[in-house]
Design an enzyme around this catalytic site. Structure first.
Site, PDB file in Angstrom:
ATOM      1  N   GLU A   1      35.149  79.417  11.617  1.00 12.59           N
ATOM      2  CA  GLU A   1      34.946  78.141  10.917  1.00 12.59           C
ATOM      3  C   GLU A   1      35.803  78.017   9.669  1.00 12.59           C
ATOM      4  O   GLU A   1      35.872  78.931   8.838  1.00 12.59           O
ATOM      5  CB  GLU A   1      33.468  77.989  10.536  1.00 12.59           C
TER       6      GLU A   1
ATOM      7  N   LYS B   1      23.294  83.516  17.853  1.00 11.89           N
ATOM      8  CA  LYS B   1      24.517  83.561  17.050  1.00 11.89           C
ATOM      9  C   LYS B   1      24.211  84.143  15.681  1.00 11.89           C
ATOM     10  O   LYS B   1      23.232  83.765  15.047  1.00 11.89           O
ATOM     11  CB  LYS B   1      25.145  82.179  16.909  1.00 11.89           C
TER      12      LYS B   1
ATOM     13  N   ASP C   1      21.076  79.779  16.598  1.00 14.66           N
ATOM     14  CA  ASP C   1      21.385  80.551  15.393  1.00 14.66           C
ATOM     15  C   ASP C   1      20.212  81.432  14.980  1.00 14.66           C
ATOM     16  O   ASP C   1      19.057  81.020  15.064  1.00 14.66           O
ATOM     17  CB  ASP C   1      21.708  79.616  14.233  1.00 14.66           C
TER      18      ASP C   1
ATOM     19  N   GLU D   1      26.001  85.242  11.818  1.00 15.75           N
ATOM     20  CA  GLU D   1      27.118  85.104  10.897  1.00 15.75           C
ATOM     21  C   GLU D   1      27.463  86.457  10.287  1.00 15.75           C
ATOM     22  O   GLU D   1      26.567  87.212   9.896  1.00 15.75           O
ATOM     23  CB  GLU D   1      26.772  84.122   9.777  1.00 15.75           C
TER      24      GLU D   1
ATOM     25  N   SER E   1      22.374  74.445  11.099  1.00 17.68           N
ATOM     26  CA  SER E   1      22.799  73.190  10.466  1.00 17.68           C
ATOM     27  C   SER E   1      21.711  72.134  10.574  1.00 17.68           C
ATOM     28  O   SER E   1      21.781  71.101   9.891  1.00 17.68           O
ATOM     29  CB  SER E   1      24.084  72.675  11.118  1.00 17.68           C
TER      30      SER E   1
END
Length: 303
Positions: free
Chosen positions: A184, A115, A85, A117, A47
């Site tokens: 999320e 992390k 991330d 996704e 982000s």
């Protein structure tokens, strides 16, 4: 001085129903302040592409960006568990590349975990990382790296088929060895079901009140942006964006009006001290005249 949490501590926090606080940070001062405030986990999220680098999505963020910002965070929060991330297309492109990129984040960045996704589709990558000794946090639901494929930033899991897919994803990530998972922008009942179904901590962002912990973006809880767009799942704790803007405007006004610097901001010296501090300016012209050009070696000679 407190001790850094471990993945064992985090799993026990779920068992003890001790909610886990997670916040993003992207540089030394934000990480240091978060640690001093007692945050459990810092996430160096991709982000940063949106809130620090000015991109519209997280997709342009590179592995070099993550390593750079994680290194700064690690210097500021030396007693806090740091997750970083793995950016878009740094995993799922071959096991060797995935391992190499994760290793950079750990070795060069100083993170304690990475992390990823995705769900069932990346379970093999998660398993390979865990086998190599790299702790992994999963991330399902709205996955910003797949925002174009998902058709935008939409709440996930509203339909039965989507809900079942997310449950399968969560279980696959847990089975692959992840120590935790972020979920999320999903409906609260689905997030509660997933949290109850897993033995690893489930960290929610826009996923309701039944998760084992919560994560939000540093710039969101502080309204540290311009303009700031309200988000339903975010609680604002300060408006430092306005404070910063007003402070800078006051500085600009003071400079323009001559009110800064004032007497207390300047240094004074006795007139006799000036030559020793800055040299005798009266001799500068004489010194310049002493320079002659030596044509034989094309150099400058002082005579």
């Amino acid at each position: 001085m407190r001790k850094r949490l471990t993945i064992t501590n985090l799993k026990k926090m779920k068992q003890d129903r001790n909610a886990i606080s997670v916040l993003t940070a992207y540089d030394y001062p934000s990480a240091k302040l978060a640690e001093e405030a007692g945050i459990d986990v810092i996430l160096v999220g991709d982000s940063l592409g949106n809130v620090v680098l000015g991109y519209d999505t997280t997709i342009p963020v590179t592995i070099d960006d993550i390593v750079y910002h994680t290194r700064a965070v690690a210097r500021g929060a030396q007693q806090t568990f740091i997750v970083a991330d793995m950016p878009f297309m740094t995993y799922g492109i071959g096991r060797e590349s995935t391992l190499r990129n994760a290793a950079r984040i750990m070795q060069e960045g100083g993170a304690q975990a990475v992390k990823l996704e995705g769900g069932v589709d990346i379970a093999d990558d998660v398993a390979a990382l865990v086998k190599a000794g790299i702790p992994v946090m999963g991330h399902i639901g709205l996955t910003p790296q797949s925002v174009h494929q998902l058709g935008g930033y939409k709440v996930q899991g509203k339909l039965d088929a989507d809900a079942q897919r997310l449950i399968n994803d969560a279980k696959a990530i847990e089975a692959a060895g992840a120590f935790s998972i972020v979920i999320e922008l999903v409906t609260e009942p689905l997030a509660a079901l997933i949290s109850e179904s897993l033995t690893i901590p489930v960290i929610g962002i826009g996923a309701g009140r039944s998760c084992d912990g919560q994560v939000l973006v540093y710039h969101d809880i502080l309204q540290y942006s311009s303009p700031y767009f309200e988000k339903k799942f975010v609680k604002t704790y300060a408006d430092i964006g306005t404070t910063i803007r007003n402070a800078i405007q006051s500085y600009v006004d003071d400079v323009k009006s001559g009110q800064f610097p004032e007497e207390e901001h300047v240094f004074s010296a006795q007139p006799a001290d000036l030559p020793s501090l800055y040299g005798n300016t009266n001799n500068s012209a004489l010194d310049s005249e002493k320079k002659t050009v030596d044509s034989s070696n094309k150099g400058v000679r002082l005579t």
